[in-house]
Design a protein around this motif. Structure first.
Motif, PDB file in Angstrom:
ATOM      1  N   ASN A  13       8.895  41.500 -88.984  1.00 19.43           N
ATOM      2  CA  ASN A  13       8.192  41.760 -87.728  1.00 19.43           C
ATOM      3  C   ASN A  13       9.248  41.971 -86.637  1.00 19.43           C
ATOM      4  O   ASN A  13      10.041  41.071 -86.368  1.00 19.43           O
ATOM      5  N   ASN A  18       9.088  41.869 -83.631  1.00 17.81           N
ATOM      6  CA  ASN A  18       8.923  40.973 -82.477  1.00 17.81           C
ATOM      7  C   ASN A  18       9.429  39.561 -82.764  1.00 17.81           C
ATOM      8  O   ASN A  18       9.361  38.693 -81.887  1.00 17.81           O
ATOM      9  N   THR A  39       5.961  34.222 -82.916  1.00 16.76           N
ATOM     10  CA  THR A  39       5.096  35.273 -82.375  1.00 16.76           C
ATOM     11  C   THR A  39       3.627  34.854 -82.491  1.00 16.76           C
ATOM     12  O   THR A  39       2.752  35.554 -82.011  1.00 16.76           O
ATOM     13  N   GLY A  89       1.827  41.386 -89.838  1.00 15.39           N
ATOM     14  CA  GLY A  89       1.563  42.784 -89.445  1.00 15.39           C
ATOM     15  C   GLY A  89       2.377  43.815 -90.186  1.00 15.39           C
ATOM     16  O   GLY A  89       2.578  44.913 -89.688  1.00 15.39           O
ATOM     17  N   ASN A 147      -2.668  46.811 -90.661  1.00 17.64           N
ATOM     18  CA  ASN A 147      -2.611  45.646 -89.778  1.00 17.64           C
ATOM     19  C   ASN A 147      -2.623  46.015 -88.286  1.00 17.64           C
ATOM     20  O   ASN A 147      -2.384  45.147 -87.430  1.00 17.64           O
ATOM     21  N   ASN A 148      -2.832  47.308 -88.009  1.00 13.93           N
ATOM     22  CA  ASN A 148      -2.863  47.750 -86.610  1.00 13.93           C
ATOM     23  C   ASN A 148      -1.578  47.486 -85.849  1.00 13.93           C
ATOM     24  O   ASN A 148      -1.597  47.113 -84.675  1.00 13.93           O
ATOM     25  N   THR A 149      -0.453  47.641 -86.531  1.00 15.28           N
ATOM     26  CA  THR A 149       0.836  47.546 -85.834  1.00 15.28           C
ATOM     27  C   THR A 149       1.568  48.856 -86.096  1.00 15.28           C
ATOM     28  O   THR A 149       1.379  49.467 -87.155  1.00 15.28           O
ATOM     29  N   ASP A 150       2.404  49.279 -85.144  1.00 17.12           N
ATOM     30  CA  ASP A 150       3.124  50.546 -85.365  1.00 17.12           C
ATOM     31  C   ASP A 150       4.128  50.390 -86.510  1.00 17.12           C
ATOM     32  O   ASP A 150       4.294  51.270 -87.335  1.00 17.12           O
ATOM     33  N   TYR A 151       4.770  49.213 -86.595  1.00 22.35           N
ATOM     34  CA  TYR A 151       5.765  49.043 -87.666  1.00 22.35           C
ATOM     35  C   TYR A 151       5.113  48.961 -89.049  1.00 22.35           C
ATOM     36  O   TYR A 151       5.657  49.469 -90.023  1.00 22.35           O
ATOM     37  N   GLY A 152       3.925  48.331 -89.134  1.00 25.17           N
ATOM     38  CA  GLY A 152       3.230  48.235 -90.425  1.00 25.17           C
ATOM     39  C   GLY A 152       2.969  49.609 -91.022  1.00 25.17           C
ATOM     40  O   GLY A 152       3.024  49.796 -92.241  1.00 25.17           O
ATOM     41  N   GLU A 189      -4.736  37.910 -87.890  1.00 18.72           N
ATOM     42  CA  GLU A 189      -3.297  37.875 -87.634  1.00 18.72           C
ATOM     43  C   GLU A 189      -2.573  37.012 -88.666  1.00 18.72           C
ATOM     44  O   GLU A 189      -1.572  37.411 -89.249  1.00 18.72           O
ATOM     45  N   SER A 228      -1.959  38.010 -92.739  1.00 22.75           N
ATOM     46  CA  SER A 228      -1.144  39.123 -93.217  1.00 22.75           C
ATOM     47  C   SER A 228       0.214  38.687 -93.771  1.00 22.75           C
ATOM     48  O   SER A 228       0.871  39.447 -94.445  1.00 22.75           O
TER      49      SER A 228
END
Ligand SMILES: [Zn+2]
Length: 447
Positions: free
Chosen positions: A113, A115, A143, A184, A189-194, A210, A213
């Motif tokens: 992640n 973040n 996070t 994520g 997972n609705n993340t740009d990196y995923g 959240e 995952s």
């Protein structure tokens, strides 16, 4: 033929929800377990203090070498890790000399992640004092939004270059992968990196939650019956072997290039996943349930009768919570009587160590844990109040019964209940002890 495959696909999809409300953690607060294990290694305790080094400083210093070692690791993983999801080539760590995005480039290359906070800090044990260090709020370390469990622990800040003991760095790092590393990472997972990481859709659990995952990285399902994988091929997509071998490679690299702080910290990260494998609810989707029954309840769900499946999911989730809470309560209690605690003694024991190799997670750790899972599941059903382990209408996590677990068990089965569960936990802790030591030896013997 087509219909047959369609059938399997449908079953697979529906089955994905079989392990829906997966828990975040295996063991709560890993450093409480890791400290007795690691402080019983004389060579480790004797190590001189080392300088804390920020990730950015380490990466700037080692950019070229890391690019090389990570490429080597990737080539190795493709050849050696069964069901590995290769790193998309655009994420390879390429030396550019740009310090501004170096942390992000590294975190995406190891598919964490981005973040993740990765501060310089120490996780204090119940008997450790703050000294003149500054305490840190858990929100500065994780996070995760829900930090309630972390509020019971004290964390202190380290400054760049400050001297710190390798044992403390290692214990601290043992908890860190639960602070959002693996959240994520899947494409749904609705993340740009995923969307970029190449792991595909989340293999099991609810991708919208959240917490859930991270499960496929902290659970290793390597010992299901063949037919179970046929109907649920997603069960093959678990990644603790990836994390453990990657952090081992990074740790060895850091040691060999004179960056001991990151040698110990990467080692601690890998140990976290090793420790998770001693938790039976992390090595089988439904411990104690036969393959035939798993398939049967799933078939019923497909035909419009989901009750058995939903019940099984709730019950396994409740038993997972109960075991985790039992461990946390008794280990915290053990710290009040550290020198005389039988549980601490088992963690410190000089256990015979099976040497680590590439198949250790699969053939040693999870094999043992799966076998033990059946017994553990039975014992929980026998010694814990039915409300907690046999009532599918009850949600155990965050319940007052779970908070008060030891008294609940005593009220139900007297001290025998506690003793029986303790003796099983003792076996799990002996395994935990061995897995950590095996990993430790495999890394230090190379440096
Ligand atoms: Zn974990």
């Amino acid at each position: 033929m087509k219909r047959y495959y369609f059938g399997i696909a449908t079953i697979a999809i529906l089955w994905g929800m079989l392990i829906a409300p997966v828990k975040v953690k295996a063991w709560s607060e890993h450093p409480l377990l890791a400290y007795p294990v690691l402080s019983s290694i004389p060579d480790l305790v004797k190590q001189k203090n080392i300088e804390a080094q920020s990730l950015k400083a380490f990466l700037i210093k080692e950019e070229a070498g890391l690019a090389k070692i990570l490429k080597q690791y990737e080539d190795w993983a493709i050849l050696n890790l069964p069901n590995y999801a290769p790193l998309p080539s655009e994420l390879y760590f390429t030396p550019t000399g740009n310090p501004d995005d170096i942390v992000l480039r590294f975190l995406t290359a190891i598919r964490l992640n981005p973040n993740a906070k990765l501060r310089l800090y120490l996780h204090l044990l119940p008997n450790q004092g703050i000294g003149d260090r500054q305490t840190l709020n858990p929100t500065e370390l994780t996070t995760l939004k829900d930090v309630s469990i972390m509020l019971q622990t004290r964390y202190v800040e380290l400054k760049e270059g400050e001297l710190v003991s390798p044992l403390d760095v290692l214990c601290t790092a043992n908890d860190e992968p639960d602070y959002g590393f693996d959240l994520g990472l899947f494409e749904d997972n609705n993340t740009d990196y995923g969307k970029r990481y190449g792991f595909g859709p989340q293999p099991f659990g609810d991708p919208k939650l959240e917490y859930g995952s991270q499960a496929p990285f902290h659970m290793g399902f390597y010992h299901e019956a063949k037919i179970v994988y046929t109907f649920g091929p997603f069960l093959k997509h678990t990644y603790p072997e990836y994390r453990i071998s990657l952090f081992k490679a990074l740790s060895e690299y850091a040691f060999s290039t004179g960056n001991p702080y990151w040698g110990w910290r990467f080692m601690g990260w890998g140990m976290h996943y090793m420790g998770d494998m001693s938790m039976p609810y992390h090595t089988a989707p439904l411990p104690g349930m036969s393959a035939a029954r798993m398939i049967w309840i799933n078939l019923k769900a497909i035909l419009g009768f989901p009750k058995s499946k939903n019940n099984a999911v709730q019950l396994v989730s409740n038993k997972h919570s109960v075991l985790e809470q039992f461990q946390w309560l008794v280990v915290r209690e053990a710290y009040n009587n550290y020198e005389n605690s039988a549980l601490i003694a088992v963690l410190k024991e000089n256990v015979p160590v099976v040497p680590y190799n590439n198949d250790f997670v699969r053939n040693v750790a999870t094999a043992e844990s799966v076998k033990r899972g059946k017994m553990v599941d039975k014992a929980l059903k026998r010694y814990c109040p039915p409300l907690l382990v046999k009532d599918p209408n009850f949600e155990a996590s965050k319940s007052k019964e779970l908070d008060n677990l030891l008294n609940e068990i005593r009220a139900f089965k007297g001290n025998e209940g506690i003793e029986q569960l303790m003796s099983l936990l003792t076996e799990m802790m002996r395994s935990y002890n061995m897995y950590l030591k095996s990993y430790y030896v495999s890394i230090v013997s190379k440096s």
